[in-house]
Design an enzyme around this catalytic site. Structure first.
Site, PDB file in Angstrom:
ATOM      1  N   GLY A  52       0.837  -1.202   0.000  1.00 12.97           N
ATOM      2  CA  GLY A  52       0.000   0.000   0.000  1.00 12.97           C
ATOM      3  C   GLY A  52       0.866   1.245   0.000  1.00 12.97           C
ATOM      4  O   GLY A  52       2.079   1.183   0.225  1.00 12.97           O
ATOM      5  N   ASN A  53       0.208   2.352  -0.234  1.00  9.41           N
ATOM      6  CA  ASN A  53       0.886   3.663  -0.309  1.00  9.41           C
ATOM      7  C   ASN A  53       1.590   4.006   1.017  1.00  9.41           C
ATOM      8  O   ASN A  53       1.369   3.329   2.039  1.00  9.41           O
ATOM      9  CB  ASN A  53      -0.161   4.732  -0.657  1.00  9.41           C
ATOM     10  CG  ASN A  53       0.454   5.941  -1.354  1.00  9.41           C
ATOM     11  OD1 ASN A  53       1.671   6.181  -1.282  1.00  9.41           O
ATOM     12  ND2 ASN A  53      -0.378   6.714  -2.028  1.00  9.41           N
ATOM     13  N   SER A  56      -0.367   4.216   4.542  1.00  9.39           N
ATOM     14  CA  SER A  56      -1.710   3.637   4.322  1.00  9.39           C
ATOM     15  C   SER A  56      -2.157   2.789   5.513  1.00  9.39           C
ATOM     16  O   SER A  56      -3.328   2.445   5.618  1.00  9.39           O
ATOM     17  CB  SER A  56      -1.706   2.783   3.051  1.00  9.39           C
ATOM     18  OG  SER A  56      -0.677   1.811   3.114  1.00  9.39           O
ATOM     19  N   THR A  59       2.114  -0.869   8.647  1.00  4.71           N
ATOM     20  CA  THR A  59       2.760  -1.245   9.915  1.00  4.71           C
ATOM     21  C   THR A  59       1.698  -1.528  10.975  1.00  4.71           C
ATOM     22  O   THR A  59       1.817  -2.494  11.738  1.00  4.71           O
ATOM     23  CB  THR A  59       3.697  -0.113  10.404  1.00  4.71           C
ATOM     24  OG1 THR A  59       4.542   0.268   9.325  1.00  4.71           O
ATOM     25  CG2 THR A  59       4.545  -0.543  11.577  1.00  4.71           C
ATOM     26  N   THR A  60       0.665  -0.711  10.997  1.00  8.13           N
ATOM     27  CA  THR A  60      -0.413  -0.887  11.970  1.00  8.13           C
ATOM     28  C   THR A  60      -1.096  -2.241  11.744  1.00  8.13           C
ATOM     29  O   THR A  60      -1.415  -2.947  12.708  1.00  8.13           O
ATOM     30  CB  THR A  60      -1.433   0.270  11.830  1.00  8.13           C
ATOM     31  OG1 THR A  60      -0.702   1.504  11.830  1.00  8.13           O
ATOM     32  CG2 THR A  60      -2.444   0.276  12.947  1.00  8.13           C
ATOM     33  N   GLU A 128       6.115  -6.594   5.348  1.00 10.43           N
ATOM     34  CA  GLU A 128       5.669  -5.276   4.914  1.00 10.43           C
ATOM     35  C   GLU A 128       6.364  -4.942   3.596  1.00 10.43           C
ATOM     36  O   GLU A 128       7.584  -4.907   3.532  1.00 10.43           O
ATOM     37  CB  GLU A 128       6.035  -4.222   5.974  1.00 10.43           C
ATOM     38  CG  GLU A 128       5.510  -2.844   5.624  1.00 10.43           C
ATOM     39  CD  GLU A 128       5.721  -1.851   6.759  1.00 10.43           C
ATOM     40  OE1 GLU A 128       6.386  -2.195   7.759  1.00 10.43           O
ATOM     41  OE2 GLU A 128       5.220  -0.726   6.633  1.00 10.43           O
TER      42      GLU A 128
HETATM   43  N1  LIG Z   1      -7.138   3.220  10.192  1.00 10.13           N
HETATM   44  C1  LIG Z   1      -6.422   4.273  10.621  1.00 10.13           C
HETATM   45  N2  LIG Z   1      -7.043   5.424  10.929  1.00 10.13           N
HETATM   46  C2  LIG Z   1      -6.334   6.488  11.356  1.00 10.13           C
HETATM   47  N3  LIG Z   1      -4.978   6.504  11.512  1.00 10.13           N
HETATM   48  C3  LIG Z   1      -4.312   5.371  11.217  1.00 10.13           C
HETATM   49  C4  LIG Z   1      -4.987   4.199  10.753  1.00 10.13           C
HETATM   50  N4  LIG Z   1      -4.069   3.235  10.546  1.00 10.13           N
HETATM   51  C5  LIG Z   1      -2.873   3.780  10.848  1.00 10.13           C
HETATM   52  N5  LIG Z   1      -3.007   5.059  11.267  1.00 10.13           N
HETATM   53  C6  LIG Z   1      -1.946   5.992  11.664  1.00 10.13           C
HETATM   54  O1  LIG Z   1      -1.419   6.530  10.427  1.00 10.13           O
HETATM   55  C7  LIG Z   1      -0.014   6.613  10.459  1.00 10.13           C
HETATM   56  C8  LIG Z   1       0.566   5.726   9.354  1.00 10.13           C
HETATM   57  O2  LIG Z   1       0.278   4.380   9.664  1.00 10.13           O
HETATM   58  P1  LIG Z   1       1.361   3.230   9.423  1.00 10.13           P
HETATM   59  O3  LIG Z   1       0.787   1.955   9.909  1.00 10.13           O
HETATM   60  O4  LIG Z   1       2.682   3.670   9.981  1.00 10.13           O
HETATM   61  O5  LIG Z   1       1.430   3.246   7.817  1.00 10.13           O
HETATM   62  P2  LIG Z   1       2.487   2.591   6.811  1.00 10.13           P
HETATM   63  O6  LIG Z   1       3.222   1.523   7.549  1.00 10.13           O
HETATM   64  O7  LIG Z   1       1.652   2.077   5.695  1.00 10.13           O
HETATM   65  O8  LIG Z   1       3.389   3.690   6.369  1.00 10.13           O
HETATM   66  C9  LIG Z   1       0.413   6.199  11.854  1.00 10.13           C
HETATM   67  O9  LIG Z   1       0.542   7.369  12.644  1.00 10.13           O
HETATM   68  C10 LIG Z   1      -0.756   5.340  12.350  1.00 10.13           C
HETATM   69  O10 LIG Z   1      -0.907   5.388  13.746  1.00 10.13           O
HETATM   70  O1  LIG Z   2      11.181   1.154  -2.316  1.00  6.98           O
HETATM   71  C1  LIG Z   2      10.881   2.047  -1.480  1.00  6.98           C
HETATM   72  C2  LIG Z   2      10.140   1.775  -0.338  1.00  6.98           C
HETATM   73  C3  LIG Z   2       9.855   2.787   0.543  1.00  6.98           C
HETATM   74  N1  LIG Z   2      10.290   4.042   0.311  1.00  6.98           N
HETATM   75  C4  LIG Z   2      10.034   5.104   1.304  1.00  6.98           C
HETATM   76  C5  LIG Z   2       8.617   5.583   1.381  1.00  6.98           C
HETATM   77  C6  LIG Z   2       8.462   6.018   2.816  1.00  6.98           C
HETATM   78  O2  LIG Z   2       8.966   7.349   2.985  1.00  6.98           O
HETATM   79  C7  LIG Z   2       9.389   5.065   3.560  1.00  6.98           C
HETATM   80  C8  LIG Z   2       8.708   3.899   4.219  1.00  6.98           C
HETATM   81  O3  LIG Z   2       7.484   3.632   3.644  1.00  6.98           O
HETATM   82  P1  LIG Z   2       6.105   3.375   4.509  1.00  6.98           P
HETATM   83  O4  LIG Z   2       5.049   3.276   3.467  1.00  6.98           O
HETATM   84  O5  LIG Z   2       5.882   4.499   5.424  1.00  6.98           O
HETATM   85  O6  LIG Z   2       6.324   2.100   5.241  1.00  6.98           O
HETATM   86  O7  LIG Z   2      10.311   4.581   2.581  1.00  6.98           O
HETATM   87  C9  LIG Z   2      11.026   4.332  -0.828  1.00  6.98           C
HETATM   88  O8  LIG Z   2      11.425   5.493  -1.063  1.00  6.98           O
HETATM   89  N2  LIG Z   2      11.310   3.319  -1.677  1.00  6.98           N
END
Ligand SMILES: Nc1ncnc2c1ncn2[C@@H]1O[C@H](COP(=O)(O)OP(=O)(O)O)[C@@H](O)[C@H]1O
Ligand SMILES: O=c1ccn([C@H]2C[C@H](O)[C@@H](COP(=O)(O)O)O2)c(=O)[nH]1
Length: 260
Positions: A52-53, A56, A59-60, A128
């Site tokens: 996902g973006n 998105s 990690t959560t 992830e």
């Molecule tokens: N369903 C949700 N609604 C609101 N905030 C969320 C939700 N899921 C995650 N977050 C928050 O959004 C931010 C990004 O989530 P994260 O899990 O780190 O995303 P990713 O790993 O895809 O980059 C974190 O601060 C997290 O606590």
């Molecule tokens: O191939 C990649 C993978 C990730 N990134 C960057 C994008 C984000 O700034 C961080 C981590 O991604 P999350 O979606 O917040 O987990 O790393 C990249 O540039 N290239």
């Protein structure tokens, strides 16, 4: 046998409303990769990638499954990208992507290869992202936006193709957390990762478009596994409900259910 399971898996995907369409080329590649793993390790291991973006909720989502199951969970090695012997490649890339994009993506490709190939400590691994999205989404975006020269793109492509041909980076299921770029923008601001403060809405839109082309339209590159799409714009409570609704589909991908 595996051939039959692979065929049955393909038919089923077309019927499942949450599954994105898959291209026909899947029959060979996923089956071969699973087979390679069977031969190498003597037993079937399953790899699920959460895609996902940026921000998105991947990690959560992983944290939720880590708490509620006993599977192996591998988060993205972002700490490594922020500190390679004292160098913050993620920070450098966001400061000057034309100069440092290739450096970051070369290192990400290595760290992802390490994640995919490290011995599995449980029959089920949830990761992830993957080496596949690093290449098909992030490298592709740098190249298409003119921030990676063609010569760097082709060298990374040669590396990627060698890796996919000669090592086992296979995936059994991609779970795509499908969000709007607006949602990601809000979550990104709340998360407040220092290096990412510079990220503009246009960047999240570009990454979103590539994910949609790759996993939904399936027009970008070969998709390495079936895709389970989970709409992910909802609040945390609703997301947990969706994870519970999809628990079996996520933790027991169709090919595994019917091959055991
Ligand atoms: N369903 C949700 N609604 C609101 N905030 C969320 C939700 N899921 C995650 N977050 C928050 O959004 C931010 C990004 O989530 P994260 O899990 O780190 O995303 P990713 O790993 O895809 O980059 C974190 O601060 C997290 O606590
Ligand atoms: O191939 C990649 C993978 C990730 N990134 C960057 C994008 C984000 O700034 C961080 C981590 O991604 P999350 O979606 O917040 O987990 O790393 C990249 O540039 N290239």
């Amino acid at each position: 046998g595996l051939g039959f399971c692979s065929w049955k898996r393909q038919r089923k995907q077309l019927l499942h409303p949450l599954m994105a369409n898959r291209s026909l080329c899947m029959a060979g590649c996923s089956q071969d990769a699973s087979y390679k793993r069977l031969i190498n390790e003597g037993e079937k291991k399953t790899v699920i990638c959460i895609e996902g973006n940026i921000a998105s909720g991947k990690t959560t989502c992983l944290d939720y499954f880590a708490k509620t199951t006993s599977i192996e969970v591998l988060t993205e090695p972002v700490p490594k990208w922020r500190n390679v012997r004292g160098h913050n490649l993620l920070g450098l890339m966001y400061q000057d992507s034309s100069r440092w994009g290739i450096t970051l993506q070369t290192y990400i490709q290595l760290t992802m290869l390490d994640q995919h190939t490290r011995p599995m400590i449980s029959p089920l691994r949830m990761m992830e992202r993957s080496i596949h999205s690093a290449k098909h989404i992030f490298v592709e975006n740098l190249y298409r936006s003119g921030r990676m020269p063609e010569v760097d793109y082709v060298v990374l492509t040669e590396w990627f193709e060698w890796i996919t041909k000669n090592t086992d980076v296979s995936v059994d299921l991609i779970v795509y957390l499908q969000t709007s770029p607006e949602t990601c923008y809000e979550r990104l601001k709340n998360r407040c990762r220092e290096e990412e403060k510079i990220i503009a809405m246009e960047y999240l839109e570009a990454i979103h478009q590539l994910y949609e082309e790759w996993l939904i339209k399936q027009t970008l590159f070969k998709v390495p596994s079936p895709v389970l799409v989970i709409p992910a714009d909802n609040d945390m409570q609703k997301m947990i409900e969706k994870y519970e609704e999809n628990r079996d589909r996520i933790l027991t991908p169709y090919n595994i259910q019917h091959c055991l």
